[in-house]
Design a protein around this motif. Sequence first.
Motif, PDB file in Angstrom:
ATOM      1  N   MET A  34       0.845  -1.190   0.000  1.00  0.00           N
ATOM      2  CA  MET A  34       0.000   0.000   0.000  1.00  0.00           C
ATOM      3  C   MET A  34       0.880   1.240   0.000  1.00  0.00           C
ATOM      4  SD  MET A  34      -3.247  -0.951   2.418  1.00  0.00           S
ATOM      5  CE  MET A  34      -4.228   0.368   1.693  1.00  0.00           C
ATOM      6  N   GLY A  35       0.363   2.286  -0.587  1.00  0.00           N
ATOM      7  CA  GLY A  35       1.210   3.472  -0.683  1.00  0.00           C
ATOM      8  C   GLY A  35       0.432   4.724  -0.994  1.00  0.00           C
ATOM      9  N   TRP A  36       1.174   5.788  -1.229  1.00  0.00           N
ATOM     10  CA  TRP A  36       0.622   7.093  -1.527  1.00  0.00           C
ATOM     11  C   TRP A  36       1.253   7.643  -2.794  1.00  0.00           C
ATOM     12  CZ3 TRP A  36      -3.303   9.208   1.287  1.00  0.00           C
ATOM     13  CH2 TRP A  36      -3.592   8.618   2.520  1.00  0.00           C
ATOM     14  N   PHE A  37       0.416   8.198  -3.638  1.00  0.00           N
ATOM     15  CA  PHE A  37       0.835   8.916  -4.832  1.00  0.00           C
ATOM     16  C   PHE A  37       0.359  10.356  -4.694  1.00  0.00           C
ATOM     17  CE2 PHE A  37       1.998   5.603  -8.023  1.00  0.00           C
ATOM     18  CZ  PHE A  37       1.726   4.485  -7.257  1.00  0.00           C
ATOM     19  N   ARG A  38       0.885  11.213  -5.542  1.00  0.00           N
ATOM     20  CA  ARG A  38       0.380  12.582  -5.607  1.00  0.00           C
ATOM     21  C   ARG A  38       0.437  13.087  -7.044  1.00  0.00           C
ATOM     22  NH1 ARG A  38       5.217  15.822  -2.354  1.00  0.00           N
ATOM     23  NH2 ARG A  38       6.816  15.683  -3.989  1.00  0.00           N
ATOM     24  N   GLN A  39      -0.442  14.043  -7.302  1.00  0.00           N
ATOM     25  CA  GLN A  39      -0.480  14.657  -8.625  1.00  0.00           C
ATOM     26  C   GLN A  39      -0.730  16.149  -8.479  1.00  0.00           C
ATOM     27  OE1 GLN A  39      -3.239  12.898 -11.427  1.00  0.00           O
ATOM     28  NE2 GLN A  39      -2.052  13.693 -13.150  1.00  0.00           N
ATOM     29  N   ALA A  40       0.240  16.915  -8.914  1.00  0.00           N
ATOM     30  CA  ALA A  40       0.121  18.365  -8.912  1.00  0.00           C
ATOM     31  C   ALA A  40      -0.458  18.828 -10.246  1.00  0.00           C
ATOM     32  CB  ALA A  40       1.481  19.002  -8.669  1.00  0.00           C
ATOM     33  N   PRO A  41      -1.069  19.996 -10.296  1.00  0.00           N
ATOM     34  CA  PRO A  41      -1.635  20.501 -11.544  1.00  0.00           C
ATOM     35  C   PRO A  41      -0.606  20.542 -12.667  1.00  0.00           C
ATOM     36  CG  PRO A  41      -2.355  21.853  -9.711  1.00  0.00           C
ATOM     37  CD  PRO A  41      -1.316  20.916  -9.168  1.00  0.00           C
ATOM     38  N   GLY A  42      -0.956  19.962 -13.801  1.00  0.00           N
ATOM     39  CA  GLY A  42      -0.070  19.978 -14.949  1.00  0.00           C
ATOM     40  C   GLY A  42       1.073  18.992 -14.900  1.00  0.00           C
TER      41      GLY A  42
END
Length: 123
Positions: A34-42
């Motif tokens: 299990m884990g964490w991702f992130r997505q910033a605008p663009g």
Amino acid sequence: QVQLVESGGGLVQAGGSLRLSCAATGRTFSGYGMGWFRQAPGKEREIVAARSWSGGITYYADSVKGRFAISRDNAKNTVALQMNSLKPEDTAVYYCAASMSVASLKIHQVDYWGQGTQVTVSS
């Protein structure tokens, strides 16, 4: 129905801390990474941290090493991300994810995604 539900996002000043939590329902994630991702605008979605079922394998992106810590409570089917010394560049939507292994998560082979929680770090 399998669900990953994140909580704990919000607005914080640079240097501050936030703790994200993810509760998994609908099945047990025994053996899963299990884990964490992130997505910033663009920007593309990126992996932030991941942890194996046993805890023997933990991965952090270079950009968060020493600042973020991932933990799991297998009995409760939860995973958390403690984020300290936050920077404006940490601003993104953070997603909880589960897959067969940490290795799978690292190559974005994800079986289950959460809906995401916004983290905003002001300068």
